[in-house]
Design a protein around this motif. Structure first.
Motif, short mmCIF file in Angstrom:
data_model
loop_
_atom_site.label_atom_id
_atom_site.label_comp_id
_atom_site.label_asym_id
_atom_site.label_seq_id
_atom_site.Cartn_x
_atom_site.Cartn_y
_atom_site.Cartn_z
N LEU A 82 -2.36 -14.20 -14.24
CA LEU A 82 -2.46 -12.90 -13.57
C LEU A 82 -3.96 -12.26 -13.39
O LEU A 82 -4.22 -11.90 -12.18
CB LEU A 82 -1.80 -11.95 -14.70
N ASN A 83 -4.73 -12.74 -14.01
CA ASN A 83 -6.10 -12.56 -13.70
C ASN A 83 -6.80 -13.09 -12.56
O ASN A 83 -7.33 -12.52 -11.38
CB ASN A 83 -7.15 -13.03 -14.99
N HIS A 84 -6.38 -14.60 -12.15
CA HIS A 84 -7.04 -15.24 -11.09
C HIS A 84 -6.03 -14.65 -9.94
O HIS A 84 -6.69 -14.67 -8.64
CB HIS A 84 -6.73 -16.73 -11.13
N SER A 85 -4.86 -14.21 -9.99
CA SER A 85 -4.26 -13.92 -8.84
C SER A 85 -4.77 -12.63 -8.06
O SER A 85 -4.78 -12.35 -7.05
CB SER A 85 -2.44 -13.50 -9.24
N LEU A 86 -5.25 -11.80 -8.98
CA LEU A 86 -5.98 -10.46 -8.70
C LEU A 86 -7.37 -11.02 -8.00
O LEU A 86 -7.71 -10.31 -7.08
CB LEU A 86 -5.99 -9.43 -9.75
N PHE A 87 -8.01 -11.74 -8.86
CA PHE A 87 -9.39 -12.19 -8.60
C PHE A 87 -9.40 -12.85 -6.86
O PHE A 87 -10.17 -12.49 -6.21
CB PHE A 87 -9.94 -13.31 -9.49
N TRP A 88 -8.59 -13.64 -6.68
CA TRP A 88 -8.33 -14.17 -5.31
C TRP A 88 -8.19 -13.26 -4.15
O TRP A 88 -8.70 -13.02 -3.01
CB TRP A 88 -7.48 -15.25 -5.32
N ARG A 89 -7.33 -12.05 -4.45
CA ARG A 89 -7.15 -11.07 -3.46
C ARG A 89 -8.57 -10.23 -3.37
O ARG A 89 -8.93 -10.09 -2.27
CB ARG A 89 -6.22 -10.10 -4.00
N LEU A 90 -9.08 -9.87 -4.45
CA LEU A 90 -10.36 -9.31 -4.45
C LEU A 90 -11.60 -10.15 -3.64
O LEU A 90 -12.49 -9.23 -3.01
CB LEU A 90 -10.90 -8.80 -5.92
N LEU A 91 -11.47 -11.43 -3.78
CA LEU A 91 -12.42 -12.10 -2.80
C LEU A 91 -12.24 -12.44 -1.37
O LEU A 91 -12.87 -13.01 -0.91
CB LEU A 91 -12.72 -13.53 -3.64
N THR A 92 -11.26 -11.77 -0.93
CA THR A 92 -10.73 -11.79 0.47
C THR A 92 -11.91 -11.48 1.39
O THR A 92 -12.60 -10.72 1.23
CB THR A 92 -9.66 -11.02 0.76
N PRO A 93 -12.38 -12.48 2.19
CA PRO A 93 -13.51 -12.50 3.13
C PRO A 93 -13.25 -11.12 3.99
O PRO A 93 -11.89 -10.78 4.45
CB PRO A 93 -13.40 -13.76 4.10
N GLY A 94 -14.30 -10.58 4.42
CA GLY A 94 -14.11 -9.21 5.22
C GLY A 94 -13.98 -8.21 4.29
O GLY A 94 -14.19 -8.16 3.34
N GLY A 95 -13.58 -7.01 5.12
CA GLY A 95 -13.40 -5.97 4.48
C GLY A 95 -14.79 -5.17 4.03
O GLY A 95 -15.94 -5.60 4.16
N SER A 96 -14.72 -3.89 3.46
CA SER A 96 -15.76 -3.08 3.12
C SER A 96 -16.49 -3.85 1.63
O SER A 96 -15.79 -4.22 0.89
CB SER A 96 -15.39 -1.72 2.61
N GLN A 97 -17.91 -3.67 1.73
CA GLN A 97 -18.44 -4.45 0.77
C GLN A 97 -18.91 -3.21 -0.21
O GLN A 97 -19.69 -3.30 -1.57
CB GLN A 97 -19.70 -5.07 1.03
N GLU A 98 -18.57 -2.05 0.01
CA GLU A 98 -18.76 -0.87 -0.87
C GLU A 98 -17.40 -0.09 -1.39
O GLU A 98 -16.61 -0.22 -0.22
CB GLU A 98 -19.67 0.09 -0.49
N PRO A 99 -17.29 0.49 -2.27
CA PRO A 99 -16.11 1.33 -2.55
C PRO A 99 -15.60 2.25 -1.51
O PRO A 99 -16.60 2.75 -0.41
CB PRO A 99 -16.15 2.01 -3.75
N VAL A 100 -14.19 2.32 -1.24
CA VAL A 100 -13.77 3.24 -0.16
C VAL A 100 -12.75 4.27 -0.67
O VAL A 100 -12.15 4.09 -1.69
CB VAL A 100 -13.28 2.49 1.09
N GLY A 101 -12.53 5.18 0.18
CA GLY A 101 -11.32 5.96 -0.22
C GLY A 101 -11.14 6.86 -1.50
O GLY A 101 -12.32 7.11 -1.93
N GLU A 102 -10.14 6.79 -2.33
CA GLU A 102 -9.73 7.68 -3.39
C GLU A 102 -10.79 6.81 -4.56
O GLU A 102 -11.13 7.47 -5.59
CB GLU A 102 -8.40 7.32 -3.79
N LEU A 103 -10.95 5.58 -4.35
CA LEU A 103 -11.59 4.77 -5.50
C LEU A 103 -13.12 5.08 -5.49
O LEU A 103 -13.75 5.32 -6.37
CB LEU A 103 -11.35 3.21 -5.39
N LYS A 104 -13.42 5.24 -4.31
CA LYS A 104 -14.96 5.52 -4.01
C LYS A 104 -15.16 7.01 -4.77
O LYS A 104 -16.34 7.09 -5.24
CB LYS A 104 -15.33 5.48 -2.64
N LYS A 105 -14.14 7.80 -4.37
CA LYS A 105 -14.58 9.36 -4.84
C LYS A 105 -14.42 9.30 -6.45
O LYS A 105 -15.19 10.10 -7.01
CB LYS A 105 -13.33 10.24 -4.36
N ALA A 106 -13.60 8.26 -7.14
CA ALA A 106 -13.54 8.34 -8.43
C ALA A 106 -14.78 7.80 -9.09
O ALA A 106 -15.14 8.20 -10.08
CB ALA A 106 -12.08 7.57 -9.02
N ILE A 107 -15.13 6.83 -8.39
CA ILE A 107 -16.41 5.97 -8.87
C ILE A 107 -17.47 6.87 -8.85
O ILE A 107 -18.28 7.24 -9.80
CB ILE A 107 -16.72 4.70 -8.12
#
Length: 204
Positions: A82-107
């Motif tokens: 389970l941990n690695h299945s999430l990890f590989w998704r989070l390491l996907t190349p491209g995309g924003s290198q800083e928080p976005v959207g609702e998560l950014k607001k919460a952070i």
């Protein structure tokens, strides 16, 4: 998908995270380490057909209800899967290198910005003695927290939803960084995809 669990495709080549994470580390980490967790998890469930329809999340949430002889195997290998299945998704190349959207607001609201969150996650990762993970998690009341877990334990075992996980097992970085965990942690911010983290956050 439930039993038999399968090693997920990365969706990108092993060299895609160069120079921050080298291709050989990615290949060994994915094929050998994650592959072994999947194999061992399936083996643990083989003689218990009544458990084979359960998702790995359910198995980990209810470890105490599992037969005693497979609890440790499911904890270690189910958690690793389970941990690695999430990890590989989070390491996907491209995309924003800083928080976005609702998560950014919460952070921003709860930590005072991305820089403060990075500092807390790095401290959690550096402070984990031996093998484990550093996590950004959401509790059942919608609040974010930073913590670390030992070995392959997943926060959902404590009723928390993992949003971002950083692997600090040596196999995640030793070929390139040797014992320099701090250098690996500095590099990983360059390959975390915060658009994926936003998706995870909204679905948690």
């Amino acid at each position: 998908m439930p039993y038999p669990f399968k090693l997920p495709d990365l969706g990108y080549p092993y060299e895609a995270l160069e120079p921050h994470i080298d291709a050989k580390t990615m290949e060994i980490h994915h094929q050998k380490h994650h592959g072994a967790y999947v194999t061992n998890l399936n083996a643990a469930l083989e003689k218990y057909p009544y458990l084979q329809g359960a998702e790995v999340e359910t198995l980990l949430r209810h470890l105490a209800a599992l037969p005693a002889d497979i609890q440790t195997a499911v904890r270690n290998n189910g958690g690793g899967h389970l941990n690695h299945s999430l990890f590989w998704r989070l390491l996907t190349p491209g995309g924003s290198q800083e928080p976005v959207g609702e998560l950014k607001k919460a952070i921003d609201e709860q930590f005072g910005g991305f820089a403060a969150l990075k500092e807390k996650l790095t401290q959690a990762a550096m402070g984990r003695f031996g093998s484990g993970w550093a996590w950004l998690v959401k509790d059942p009341f919608g609040k974010l927290h930073v913590l670390s877990t030992a070995n392959q334990d997943n926060p959902l075992m404590e009723g928390l939803a993992p949003i971002v996980g950083i692997d600090v097992w040596e196999h995640a970085y030793y070929l390139k960084y040797q014992n320099r965990r701090a250098d690996y942690l500095q590099a990983i911010w360059n390959v975390l995809n915060w658009e994926v983290a936003e998706e995870v956050y909204k679905s948690a």
